[in-house]
Design a protein around this motif. Sequence first.
Motif, PDB file in Angstrom:
ATOM      1  N   THR A  36       0.847  -1.204   0.000  1.00  0.00           N
ATOM      2  CA  THR A  36       0.000   0.000   0.000  1.00  0.00           C
ATOM      3  C   THR A  36       0.874   1.242   0.000  1.00  0.00           C
ATOM      4  O   THR A  36       0.569   2.224  -0.684  1.00  0.00           O
ATOM      5  N   ALA A  37       1.965   1.203   0.771  1.00  0.00           N
ATOM      6  CA  ALA A  37       2.865   2.360   0.836  1.00  0.00           C
ATOM      7  C   ALA A  37       3.381   2.691  -0.565  1.00  0.00           C
ATOM      8  O   ALA A  37       3.440   3.858  -0.963  1.00  0.00           O
TER       9      ALA A  37
ATOM     10  N   LEU B  84       3.254  -3.663  12.852  1.00  0.00           N
ATOM     11  CA  LEU B  84       2.834  -3.219  11.521  1.00  0.00           C
ATOM     12  C   LEU B  84       3.605  -4.008  10.474  1.00  0.00           C
ATOM     13  O   LEU B  84       4.828  -4.053  10.516  1.00  0.00           O
ATOM     14  N   PRO B  85       2.905  -4.627   9.513  1.00  0.00           N
ATOM     15  CA  PRO B  85       3.620  -5.367   8.457  1.00  0.00           C
ATOM     16  C   PRO B  85       4.655  -4.492   7.758  1.00  0.00           C
ATOM     17  O   PRO B  85       5.746  -4.941   7.428  1.00  0.00           O
ATOM     18  N   ARG B  86       4.310  -3.220   7.572  1.00  0.00           N
ATOM     19  CA  ARG B  86       5.227  -2.313   6.902  1.00  0.00           C
ATOM     20  C   ARG B  86       6.531  -2.153   7.696  1.00  0.00           C
ATOM     21  O   ARG B  86       7.618  -2.077   7.120  1.00  0.00           O
ATOM     22  N   GLN B 149      -0.255 -11.588   0.797  1.00  0.00           N
ATOM     23  CA  GLN B 149       0.903 -11.390   1.661  1.00  0.00           C
ATOM     24  C   GLN B 149       0.759 -10.029   2.335  1.00  0.00           C
ATOM     25  O   GLN B 149       0.505  -9.046   1.669  1.00  0.00           O
ATOM     26  N   LEU B 150       0.954  -9.974   3.646  1.00  0.00           N
ATOM     27  CA  LEU B 150       0.953  -8.681   4.331  1.00  0.00           C
ATOM     28  C   LEU B 150       2.337  -8.070   4.270  1.00  0.00           C
ATOM     29  O   LEU B 150       2.504  -6.873   4.165  1.00  0.00           O
ATOM     30  N   CYS B 151       3.376  -8.922   4.353  1.00  0.00           N
ATOM     31  CA  CYS B 151       4.750  -8.457   4.232  1.00  0.00           C
ATOM     32  C   CYS B 151       5.248  -8.823   2.843  1.00  0.00           C
ATOM     33  O   CYS B 151       5.163  -9.979   2.444  1.00  0.00           O
ATOM     34  N   SER B 152       5.779  -7.849   2.108  1.00  0.00           N
ATOM     35  CA  SER B 152       6.268  -8.131   0.755  1.00  0.00           C
ATOM     36  C   SER B 152       7.442  -9.100   0.773  1.00  0.00           C
ATOM     37  O   SER B 152       7.726  -9.756  -0.210  1.00  0.00           O
TER      38      SER B 152
END
Lengths: 206, 197
Positions: A36-37, B84-86, B149-152
Amino acid sequence: MPNRLRTLLASLCIVAAGGAALWVATDGLRVFTTETARRVSIRATPRLLPDVALQDDAGARFALADLRGRWLLVDFIYTRCLSWCNVLGGDFAQLQQRLAAPLRDGSLRLLSISFDPAHDAPAELAAHKRRFGDHGIGWTAARPLDAAGLATLGHAFGLKVVEDGMGGYVHNASIALVDPSGRLVDVFDAGAPRQVAAAVQRRLAQ
Amino acid sequence: MSVRALLWWLPAGAIALLASPPLRHALETSMTAQMLLQLPLLAVLGGLLAAALPTHVRTALARWDQGGCSGLLLASVTSLLWMLPRALDAGVDLPWVAGAKFLSLPLLVGMPLALSWPRMGFVLRGVVCMEAIASCFRLGWLFLATPQQLCSNYLLGDQQRLGYALLAIGGGVFVLLLGRLIGGRWTLPAGEARRPR
């Protein structure tokens, strides 16, 4: 100062600092994942794409910048792929029908770029198109000519490729939209060709 | 070397070891290993570091942490950021975020929790345990229910394995606490009740 007041003060500072950190880390509670980022950042500030040397499915060499002057829909694939690239291939074949007019008059081009250039020679790229029922208009499959070109492209598009442990890859499969001046302006989900076609038609009508 | 110096250098050395490229790579190639081994280990080592703090520092900190309130808040907010996945992705991809991870988990999660836990009352400890269980279930459910996938950086299968593991851990802690509630003592030991807060 009594300890109770000190604790209250410390707690308020922690909540304020933590809230600010969370706000920044999520772009204002909008962005929770890297994917999303990437999309939010591209929509907010379109990225000028670097010029990279490519080879198409007929074996001809060209530069990415040669394609400026028309809209581009770009996906990243590898031809041995058994999962998402198949969705993307199907999407592009459908988009050939939904967007036949702009593809025919040259105001739009579909471009599939392989991130496995060592394996995906022009013959494999041509077979990839055939496999999904290429309608023969405006779809080019290509591979970067060198590793540096692939890395530059991957960085510009925000491509993320992970090995799947079975000899294949998993990547952030999506369809990117590039405007006629060569800027990456939007990213769409794979598997939703109708939405992609609608978005492109809106852009073309502007 | 004095005991206090050992208390300081052993956990600090272990944190440095976890941050070394071979161990980092080993624990960061899988989402499960990162979330269930690397991050908790960093926090636990930070908790051990708390024992090495000189007495006057602990006394000074205690004045700002009545009932363990500030320490708990600091640990909660920081661990929230690392869920946070990010943030997980960035901790693998960007060196400065990795630095923040290896410093903040020991110093802003493990250490304050270790310092504040003895100051917390019975009710607050109960809330912490409940929240820990709920977080395991929430994250586990999220990882299992998300088709993407939440984490790339990590594969979907890895994410789902982690989801099952979190449900199992949450369930395990719940059963353990339930066992203590049913079979354990209800009154606090006399020393615990009298200790100044």
